[in-house]
Design an enzyme around this catalytic site. Structure first.
Site, PDB file in Angstrom:
ATOM      1  N   HIS A  30       8.849 -34.315   7.374  1.00 36.90           N
ATOM      2  CA  HIS A  30       9.061 -32.979   7.952  1.00 36.90           C
ATOM      3  C   HIS A  30       9.355 -33.081   9.442  1.00 36.90           C
ATOM      4  CE1 HIS A  30       7.914 -30.411   4.496  1.00 36.90           C
ATOM      5  NE2 HIS A  30       7.411 -31.552   4.099  1.00 36.90           N
TER       6      HIS A  30
ATOM      7  N   ASP B 279      12.129 -31.250  17.267  1.00 37.47           N
ATOM      8  CA  ASP B 279      11.551 -30.552  16.124  1.00 37.47           C
ATOM      9  C   ASP B 279      12.269 -31.003  14.853  1.00 37.47           C
ATOM     10  OD1 ASP B 279       9.896 -28.678  14.930  1.00 37.47           O
ATOM     11  OD2 ASP B 279      10.422 -27.100  16.343  1.00 37.47           O
TER      12      ASP B 279
HETATM   13  O1  F6P Z   1       5.949 -31.511   9.949  1.00 39.90           O
HETATM   14  C1  F6P Z   1       5.074 -31.033  10.747  1.00 39.90           C
HETATM   15  C2  F6P Z   1       4.012 -30.143  10.193  1.00 39.90           C
HETATM   16  O2  F6P Z   1       3.449 -30.571   8.995  1.00 39.90           O
HETATM   17  C3  F6P Z   1       4.512 -28.725  10.057  1.00 39.90           C
HETATM   18  O3  F6P Z   1       4.894 -28.402   8.811  1.00 39.90           O
HETATM   19  C4  F6P Z   1       3.388 -27.910  10.554  1.00 39.90           C
HETATM   20  O4  F6P Z   1       3.867 -26.931  11.404  1.00 39.90           O
HETATM   21  C5  F6P Z   1       2.524 -28.838  11.303  1.00 39.90           C
HETATM   22  O5  F6P Z   1       3.001 -30.132  11.145  1.00 39.90           O
HETATM   23  C6  F6P Z   1       1.112 -28.668  10.848  1.00 39.90           C
HETATM   24  O6  F6P Z   1       0.271 -29.340  11.614  1.00 39.90           O
HETATM   25  P1  F6P Z   1      -1.286 -29.237  11.376  1.00 39.90           P
HETATM   26  O7  F6P Z   1      -1.512 -29.402   9.909  1.00 39.90           O
HETATM   27  O8  F6P Z   1      -1.811 -30.371  12.196  1.00 39.90           O
HETATM   28  O9  F6P Z   1      -1.705 -27.904  11.869  1.00 39.90           O
END
Ligand code: F6P
Length: 484
Positions: A157, A364
């Site tokens: 992601h 991003d």
């Molecule tokens: O890919 C990054 C990601 O998984 C996003 O989907 C999401 O915004 C973020 O990281 C979530 O981060 P955390 O689970 O640490 O809040």
């Protein structure tokens, strides 16, 4: 076919509850309709999870959400320590922010192994596994060690940066080598894929052909699958939500001024400081816009145990205070800064009320806020998206006003241009972006990945892996501690 989806964060929202993070928000509807079993981590280790492996199981649409209990001590090293203080900064090209130690790496490897074990119970002959995100780079290798030969896919992601950046990541060789146990690795953009292929070629000396790499592990295919959103559903939510109390209150509070909106987790990758500076610059350069424009920034607190996140939170609060202090009038403040999350329906209504959507990521993977902002617009009077060229979404949404978030004046100019854009041009740009969103929707992303994974050979996949594995990583660390 049984699909097992694995990610660190899972969500099983009740009604209109907020869902944290783009990944979870995207997977909720996909799991609901596909009937997949979605496995993630939970910090609590209950007596039941000690025995069974699974801490909890709940239905989600046609599918189900299952959590695996992880002891608190291990979770910290895994989540804050390695995933978010080594992998996240490295994948977002902030090598200066890498702060980790071997204990964190050990926890990371052990949590991957710990979540892999209960998955064995789900591994019917017709099963396929789809692992998500940087928390579980070594999951396939652990699954292979348990004898699982079924197809296993992985999706990044986040971005995957160039080789010279990845070289700064401790244990990069071991981690990427272990990833060759995946049959299919998906990326948000072609550029991410090319960086990964370059690493395999230059660092691991592998010769791939057409993005297929064959090693002693078996065959790993690389492909890009830009993640999308459920366009029609989100547009409908925005339409309905526009008349709900939250959106109505927001609109009437604006007293005729135009609204600029930003919605992010408070993360250094999102370019929030630059964004505020750009808005400050706009007010300095164009005092006539005072009162004519209001900026609503929703900044959802994130990863608060990590010092750099707490520092950023404090820096933003102070910057908002400074800008508001200099530009406010007794009956008007330029920035509304809210440190809380909102449900997707409420957000959809806020996006629709905004004349400008502002995304200024410094780096991003995709940025689904950009896509949601576009989908939420009123077709008759759409707003304008100002979008960082460093978000994966900019590769698709080129009808946005694409900006360099490091160029503060440039971002300020783009906001002014967006505020003044004639209706005809707004409609034309919006229609182009909607066509793109429809042709790369969430459904298409999900089914494309699954059908590619289903094509991976079931028979003949070697479960052999040269990866050291979690237990050996722990043993190596103990040896170092005993014989320093
Ligand atoms: O890919 C990054 C990601 O998984 C996003 O989907 C999401 O915004 C973020 O990281 C979530 O981060 P955390 O689970 O640490 O809040």
């Amino acid at each position: 076919m049984r699909l097992i989806v694995v990610s660190n964060r899972v969500a099983c929202p009740k009604g209109d509850e907020p869902v944290e993070g783009g990944l979870a928000a995207a997977l909720v509807p996909a799991v609901k309709t596909s009937g997949a079993i979605w496995v993630g981590s939970s910090r609590q280790r209950t007596a039941a999870s000690e025995k069974e492996g699974f801490a909890q199981m709940e239905p989600l649409g046609r599918g189900a959400v299952v959590t695996v209990g992880i002891p608190n001590e291990q979770f910290g090293g895994f989540y804050e320590g390695f995933a978010n203080s080594a992998l996240w900064p490295a994948f977002h090209s902030r090598t200066d922010l890498i702060r980790t130690k071997v204990e964190h790496y050990v926890s990371y490897r052990e949590v991957n192994a710990l979540i892999a074990r209960p998955l064995l119970r789900l591994a019917r002959p017709d099963a396929m596994f789809w692992v998500h995100d940087y928390h579980f780079l070594t999951m396939a290798s652990e699954l292979r060690k348990l004898g699982i030969a079924q197809p296993i896919g992985f999706f990044f992601h986040t971005p995957f940066p160039s080789r010279d950046i990845i070289l700064s990541l401790p244990y990069h060789g071991e981690l990427i080598q272990a990833m060759l146990s995946y049959d299919l690795i998906g990326f948000q953009t072609d550029a991410d894929l090319e960086n990964f292929a370059d690493y395999l070629q230059q660092e691991l000396g592998l010769a791939g052909s057409d993005n297929v790499f064959t090693t002693n592990h078996g065959t790993t295919r690389l492909a890009s699958f830009p993640i999308g959103i459920d366009v029609e559903h989100f547009a409908e939510q925005a339409n309905q939500s526009a008349t709900r109390p939250e959106a109505t209150r927001l609109r009437s509070s604006l007293q005729g001024s135009k609204l600029v909106i930003g919605v992010d987790r408070v993360d250094y990758s999102k370019g929030l400081v630059n964004r505020l500076r750009a808005f400050d610059r706009l007010l300095q350069n164009q005092p006539a816009l005072k009162r004519a424009v209001t900026f609503l920034q929703i900044g959802v607190p994130s990863r608060g145990k990590i010092p750099v996140y707490r520092q950023l939170q404090a820096e933003l609060a102070s910057l908002v205070g400074d800008i508001n202090g200099r530009h406010s009038e007794v009956d008007w403040s330029p920035i509304r800064y809210l440190n809380k999350g909102f449900s997707r329906t409420t957000l959809a209504g806020f996006y629709r009320a905004a004349h400008v959507g502002l995304v200024t990521s410094l780096y991003d993977g995709m940025n689904l806020v950009a896509k949601e902002y576009v989908a939420a617009q009123n077709p008759l009077d759409p707003g304008v998206l100002v979008l960082s060229r460093f978000a994966g979404a900019a590769k698709q949404l080129d009808a946005a006003l694409v900006v360099n978030p490091h160029d503060i004046d440039g971002v300020a100019r783009a906001i002014v241009q967006a505020l003044a854009m004639p209706l005809e041009e707004r409609r034309e740009r919006w229609q182009g972006m909607m066509e793109t969103l429809r042709s790369s929707s969430l459904d298409i992303w999900f089914s494309d990945f699954i059908s590619n994974l289903a094509e991976c050979p079931r028979a003949g996949r070697s479960t052999w892996t040269p990866d050291v594995g979690a237990a050996a990583v722990r043993a190596r660390q103990l040896e170092l501690t005993v014989n320093p």
